[in-house]
Design a protein around this motif. Sequence first.
Motif, PDB file in Angstrom:
ATOM      1  N   PRO A 151      34.571  35.500  30.502  1.00 38.66           N
ATOM      2  CA  PRO A 151      33.228  35.146  30.037  1.00 38.66           C
ATOM      3  C   PRO A 151      33.324  34.081  28.959  1.00 38.66           C
ATOM      4  O   PRO A 151      34.293  34.043  28.187  1.00 38.66           O
ATOM      5  N   ALA A 203      29.300  40.306  30.147  1.00 37.22           N
ATOM      6  CA  ALA A 203      29.214  39.057  29.392  1.00 37.22           C
ATOM      7  C   ALA A 203      27.976  39.032  28.502  1.00 37.22           C
ATOM      8  O   ALA A 203      28.044  38.649  27.328  1.00 37.22           O
ATOM      9  N   THR A 242      37.701  40.825  37.587  1.00 42.30           N
ATOM     10  CA  THR A 242      37.940  39.526  38.211  1.00 42.30           C
ATOM     11  C   THR A 242      39.272  39.523  38.925  1.00 42.30           C
ATOM     12  O   THR A 242      39.399  39.018  40.048  1.00 42.30           O
ATOM     13  N   LEU A 243      40.239  40.072  38.254  1.00 45.63           N
ATOM     14  CA  LEU A 243      41.584  40.136  38.805  1.00 45.63           C
ATOM     15  C   LEU A 243      41.587  40.877  40.138  1.00 45.63           C
ATOM     16  O   LEU A 243      42.084  40.381  41.147  1.00 45.63           O
ATOM     17  N   VAL A 262      42.210  34.832  37.942  1.00 44.33           N
ATOM     18  CA  VAL A 262      41.764  35.705  36.865  1.00 44.33           C
ATOM     19  C   VAL A 262      40.973  34.911  35.832  1.00 44.33           C
ATOM     20  O   VAL A 262      39.976  35.369  35.292  1.00 44.33           O
ATOM     21  N   THR A 272      38.994  32.514  36.228  1.00 43.26           N
ATOM     22  CA  THR A 272      37.606  32.196  36.572  1.00 43.26           C
ATOM     23  C   THR A 272      36.638  33.250  36.058  1.00 43.26           C
ATOM     24  O   THR A 272      35.451  32.998  35.960  1.00 43.26           O
ATOM     25  N   VAL A 321      34.140  34.970  25.385  1.00 41.22           N
ATOM     26  CA  VAL A 321      35.533  35.364  25.145  1.00 41.22           C
ATOM     27  C   VAL A 321      36.408  34.122  25.003  1.00 41.22           C
ATOM     28  O   VAL A 321      37.289  34.058  24.139  1.00 41.22           O
ATOM     29  N   LEU A 376      36.218  43.129  32.126  1.00 39.58           N
ATOM     30  CA  LEU A 376      35.743  42.068  33.011  1.00 39.58           C
ATOM     31  C   LEU A 376      36.923  41.313  33.616  1.00 39.58           C
ATOM     32  O   LEU A 376      36.947  40.961  34.797  1.00 39.58           O
ATOM     33  N   PHE A 377      37.890  41.056  32.761  1.00 37.77           N
ATOM     34  CA  PHE A 377      39.143  40.418  33.148  1.00 37.77           C
ATOM     35  C   PHE A 377      39.772  41.179  34.323  1.00 37.77           C
ATOM     36  O   PHE A 377      40.174  40.597  35.319  1.00 37.77           O
ATOM     37  N   GLY A 390      30.894  36.024  34.924  1.00 39.12           N
ATOM     38  CA  GLY A 390      31.047  35.627  33.524  1.00 39.12           C
ATOM     39  C   GLY A 390      29.794  35.024  32.919  1.00 39.12           C
ATOM     40  O   GLY A 390      29.788  34.655  31.753  1.00 39.12           O
ATOM     41  N   LEU A 404      43.034  39.242  24.129  1.00 41.53           N
ATOM     42  CA  LEU A 404      42.132  40.313  24.558  1.00 41.53           C
ATOM     43  C   LEU A 404      42.724  41.683  24.271  1.00 41.53           C
ATOM     44  O   LEU A 404      42.064  42.563  23.717  1.00 41.53           O
ATOM     45  N   GLY A 462      33.138  34.127  40.152  1.00 41.60           N
ATOM     46  CA  GLY A 462      33.638  34.009  38.784  1.00 41.60           C
ATOM     47  C   GLY A 462      32.516  33.637  37.840  1.00 41.60           C
ATOM     48  O   GLY A 462      32.365  34.204  36.766  1.00 41.60           O
ATOM     49  N   GLY A 484      35.347  42.834  27.403  1.00 36.84           N
ATOM     50  CA  GLY A 484      35.847  41.576  27.966  1.00 36.84           C
ATOM     51  C   GLY A 484      37.095  41.811  28.792  1.00 36.84           C
ATOM     52  O   GLY A 484      37.270  41.229  29.871  1.00 36.84           O
TER      53      GLY A 484
END
Lengths: 259, 259, 349, 328, 319
Positions: free
Chosen positions: E137, D278, D307-308, E132, E134, E140, D303-304, D249, D51, D245, D300
């Motif tokens: 997308p 997404a 989520t983190l 993380v 989960t 990706v 988004l990572f 996503g 990424l 999650g 992306g």
Amino acid sequence: MAQRIDTKDLNIYYSSFLAVEAVNMTIEPKSVTALIGPSGCGKSTFLRTLNRMHEVIPGARVEGHVEMDGVDLYGPNVDPVAVRKNVGMVFQRPNPFPTMSIRDNVLAGVKLNNKRISKSDADDLVESSLHGANLWNEVKDRLDRPGSGLSGGQQQRLCIARAIAIKPQVLLMDEPCSALDPISTIAIEDLIGELKNDYTIVIVTHNMQQAARVSDRTGFFNIAGTGKPGKLIEMDDTATIFSSPAEKATEDYVSGRFG
Amino acid sequence: MAQRIDTKDLNIYYSSFLAVEAVNMTIEPKSVTALIGPSGCGKSTFLRTLNRMHEVIPGARVEGHVEMDGVDLYGPNVDPVAVRKNVGMVFQRPNPFPTMSIRDNVLAGVKLNNKRISKSDADDLVESSLHGANLWNEVKDRLDRPGSGLSGGQQQRLCIARAIAIKPQVLLMDEPCSALDPISTIAIEDLIGELKNDYTIVIVTHNMQQAARVSDRTGFFNIAGTGKPGKLIEMDDTATIFSSPAEKATEDYVSGRFG
Amino acid sequence: SDPEPADATGDETTEASESGDDMEGGLSGTLSGGGASSQEAAMNAWRAGFQQANPEATVNYDPVGSGGGRTGFGDGSYAFAGSDAALDDEELAAAEAQCGEGGVIEFPGYVSPVAVAFNLEGVDSLNMSPETIANVFLGEITTWDDEAIAADNPDADLPSTAITVVHRSDESGTTENFEDYLYSAAGDVWTTEPSGVWPVDGQESAQGTSGVVGAAQAGEGTITYADASQIADLGTVAVGVGGDFVEYSAEAAAEVVAQSPRTEGTSEYVYTIELERDIEGTYPIVLVSYSLACTTYADENTAELVKGFLGYLASEEGQQAAADAAGSAPLSDTIRQAVLPGIESISVG
Amino acid sequence: MSTTISRPPARGSRRRRSSTTDRGFNRVFRWIAVGAGATILAVLAAVALFLISEAWPAIMASPEELASGVPRYPEDTSLLGYLGPLVYGTILAAVLALVIAVPVSMGIALFISHYAPRRLSQLLGALVDLLAAIPSVIYGLWGFFTLAPVLTPFWLWLNDNLGWFPFWGGQASPTGRSMATVGIVLAIMILPIITAVSREVFLQTPRLHEEAALALGATRWEVVRTAVLPFGRSGVISASMLGLGRALGETMAVLMILSPGFTYSLDILAAGQHQTIAAYIAADFPESTGLGVNTLIAAGLALFVITLAVNMAARWVVARRKDFSGAN
Amino acid sequence: MSVATESSSPGGSPDTARLLATVDPARRRTDRTMQVLIYIAFALAMIPLIWLIWTVVAQGADRISIDFLTQSMRNIFGGDPRGGIYHAIAGTVIITLLATVISVPIGILTAIYLVEYGKGWLARSVTFFVDVMTGIPSIVAGLFAFSLFALIFGPSVRIGIMGAVALSVLMIPVVVRSCEEMLKLVPNELREASYALGVPKWLTIVKVVLRTSVAGLTTGVLLAVARVVGETAPLLVTVGVTDSINFNPFEGRMMTLPVFAYRQYSQGNAPCPGGDSATCVADIASQNAWGAALVLIAMVLALNLIGRLITRWFAPKLG
Ligand SMILES: Nc1ncnc2c1ncn2[C@@H]1O[C@H](COP(=O)(O)OP(=O)(O)OP(=O)(O)O)[C@@H](O)[C@H]1O
Ligand SMILES: Nc1ncnc2c1ncn2[C@@H]1O[C@H](COP(=O)(O)OP(=O)(O)OP(=O)(O)O)[C@@H](O)[C@H]1O
Ligand SMILES: [Mg+2]
Ligand SMILES: [Mg+2]
Ligand SMILES: O=P([O-])([O-])[O-]
């Protein structure tokens, strides 16, 4: 064959909390040793160090030595699994495996270890162990029913059957009879009397009479207050402890109304 | 205020299994009734019908009547929740709520009824209940710690504190002391002695001495064999049961080595 | 010729063709390409036709989008590709690195009319000038009975329903071609440079051709633009070209491609066109999707397969198959004559 | 008694090696387990590396380069400014979905574990699990063709009558393909995940604890409140994180249903306002090349990071009351 | 003995009757309200389920036939109503199976590591990064798997295993998280009982912990499978598409049901000049899409059924 156990300056910790302090004790082979003392004084904790069950609790550790026939159980080349195979244990709360039938619970020590055993040997072992725990007659018709369907007392006897089925050298019992009725208790006490011919037995009990009846030697633990560590106050022949103990605290305790 | 309980031809079932048969029993108000008998004879089962806890087990049901001051507990106008509020219970295994602190455990029942209890009232109640259960001194410094961190005996006393905090009319105790050390046991027995001045108490015990010490009347249950229903063999004043019971079975049981 | 479905157990390489096809069925192996999804329906027809003629051969086409197709063609992962836009200089350079200097074949293998389609109770067809279309899609004209629309449709009974514009939400070749049309035919109104992305904010949009068609069908008073073969029962706009209004048709779309000039200064087999949007009698809103290949391949078998497949694709028969299956406009003879030598020359190199 | 298995433990001829308590296959097994954990770390590191390296050109590029290289990119906007509305849209969608799904899921889980007749409950549980078995493409098709048209009149009514409410303002979409509809579809999609895990956790509530509450005179709901919910707390949070999650996503369903836009608008009934990361990646990836792809991957990466952050917050909530977990 | 007259009145003591009949009406109401809400919650979940399944069945049932299930789409195009989804069924089964084979051991072992061994920085970071994961997308994950394989095999590689790897990236966190929760629920008493019998830790884990939680683990794994079985975007970029049958996940493109359904949906109507006929059906693509969706749902349904049987078979026996 039976083993003798010595503890030397044994300190037992839960993380940084010192639960039991400086225990020096000798447990004679082929005898029954009773541990008595008020609740929370660390009897269970101490007992669990004798088969290295203490260390499965996260953060729990010991200092000092526990020697079996002179070999330190906490020595570097000792496998705790081997220790536990040779030092069986019965817990305060009955804990049969809920996924197993009564029969499989008895055979758990064998089956969980992936040992092969012929059907007839297994049947014999189940029968003799359940007989030993005085449960055979009650369950012989429903060996394939789940063990968790039994009453509390029946479950505890099932756990005793399970422990003796692996034929340990030493048997640790943590208030094994606290959930049992008198008849079962007699049977267990008789069993203890039989087992001590070959094995070393350590039993924690709140029942002074039981201690007096079954044990050869008795150790008295006490605790000075909450947060303080438990200590072995005195250890001697059972007769001595119950008749003329050396310590005042012991005398107070055993001569309580329960004496 | 204390209530009297009568059971009339009470049959207790687990689905189709008749566990306890035809019990006719009178439990006097402001007295302690002890239930004794061998394991599996249905003492716990019977006890649980007195506050309608039996029916929470799927398939479990009763036939016959349980009357409190003449009101059938299983009658149509009776709310099981109200029954349980008035008939408190302490279980064989300590069961504090693991998600609550010691303080909240004590207040658990109170908060159901009285959500807006003032902090000082709550503090008083916690202290008095824990005193009553002889636990106050051990836990007063850690009321906000989880109840599950206590030793077995401490946990049981916490459960007793929780039960008496809602000030029930009747208190049912299923082997409340089987996990307690003698000192705590004395405290609980003293407590029972005090409580009976106001309340009706029923206690299941395996400890003959305890039954003799604390109870006014004793009922003896027995079972003819596995799969057979348990029955109330005899019920009388405790002194009578332990000195000159009417039934041979009772005499055999109470005069066992434990007598 | 009849298509021939494979049966369950038939392995693609062993399946024998019974159909007496006039093409020689000697080719075998697997050929893989990818790119514009607009070509997918046509590609299905071409692959089927080619595979029937060459039962030992399998052609795959990943409809990953034009961008993916051009990238894949540039890095050699696709032996051939489809793209809704011609290669730009950078991409051409990458492609030439793969194919060799002047070794790129590029031609408008798939040309399809883009219909301006609407969903309006009781109205099947409307006339609109380019400016009107631009104003509608810009959101300047907001109701169906707007004067600008009424002026071109004196006979129509126009309701006062609000106009809901539905555009493509994804980046798309259809959008780019439609914007390009608006930009060149109604440059006064539509001033944003064409790109694959719709430039007006806050309107309804949907993903893919089937998405916009579905959304247009779902709402009353909607208008959208979509590959003409997909618009189902939506009403269509006859587009004003040189003073006249032209309904979409494959022929009219083919005409605009045939009559527009070829881009100058390209290498021999790169046949890209500069669309003229106002040639009378033609339908000016077309999606021109290019086919990409090399004149040389490292692998003999691949070279043979590409040569055979592209030959079929560009042939009259292939173009007709696509027209039947996807409603596309067949390639003009001029373009075919220009690129066939390139295809013929495909070889190992 | 038998002497066959009596070997003094200490006499074992085991190598004297380390002080760890693991031996033999115990050690092997431990390392297998550790290896599995390490594999995940390695995969994650690889994904993160991928990424970052793919997003790097976009992160480093100037606004001008981005504006000329990325089709959707507006003039004079930093990368963060560009990704901002996407992050907002993603969070909005996930929050909407969670707000709808968590209470309903807990209701369903409780229904199955504590309210439904026992014989029925397994079957009912299986029924809800079926929702998880439905692929997102089908949710997309259904949401697009079936649900959105049905919801449209309702959304229009809300918009007409309660338009003053912040979320229901703006110009409601006549096709119903708005964030509100997406929120509902996402909620349905994550419902079975949250339900399944919560249900298993609720079913594990020790009978002892439930009986303790009952014996205190608790009604059924009070049993649930005092014993079941606190016991299942960490499990429900974990379940919600799993659901979150998926909501964060989810690609296909959003892509097919939502009429996207790039604003910070609150109007969830309006079309062309929001887009999730997404769906944005999936929508624009096919036609993208070069810097365009880099920008998509940068989204992306964003988004990572979301989520983190969300998961860290959840872990923190659970860990704060670790001593009080039902597992004690 | 007690005096019997005390309880002779038929209703018994009115005080007691009142005591036993009344519970705070507000509490009763709350209890009832919550009960109703909980029933409603369940009913609410049933609406989309039945609606969705009904939609899919109504749209897809007509397309289902033996031919549809046993033929591929090779050489089928346009409005041709022949052909089927055998190739996509095979692809879905193979790729999902592979992804499961990769993710379930890693996932369960990691859950075991976290619950049974986890201490220190490694456990903390695994926990952290699983969380993380989960949120990756699906597209990706697909691009990641693609670039991973492209590094080794070059950019033209399109094989089933690549898709399985991409799906695994999506599956593993679901397996880990749900299995972790399930393992945590196994009471410590049981572990201790096993240790005390001299059973090594690993056997205790395998035979007691896993055995006791097998029902929960099955649920977790099924959730994870369901999570990925409908994935489209990552498979398109890794596995590509094909119309032909391919059973080999290590060579060549494969088709899967969701990709097939999505591609068919995207193709829209086929032009049938003379209207619908035996050889040309205009909306055949959308029929194919719904048919494939129906088959996909049926497959996952069957899987759930199997899972349920496993669950029942292994569930702890409590009485
Ligand atoms: N897992 C644990 N973590 C921390 N402290 C513990 C733990 N288990 C027990 N303790 C503490 O260690 C002390 C000794 O407890 P232990 O259970 O050994 O007492 P005991 O003598 O067996 O009591 P009982 O007769 O009630 O069983 C107590 O203060 C107890 O609170
Ligand atoms: N949940 C249950 N389902 C079916 N049978 C049960 C259940 N609980 C107990 N039993 C059976 O009912 C009978 C009475 O059990 P109960 O627990 O009341 O005995 P008890 O006298 O309390 O024994 P103990 O002294 O061991 O506690 C036993 O045969 C037991 O196996
Ligand atoms: Mg203890
Ligand atoms: Mg009992
Ligand atoms: O061919 P499209 O990019 O418009 O789908």
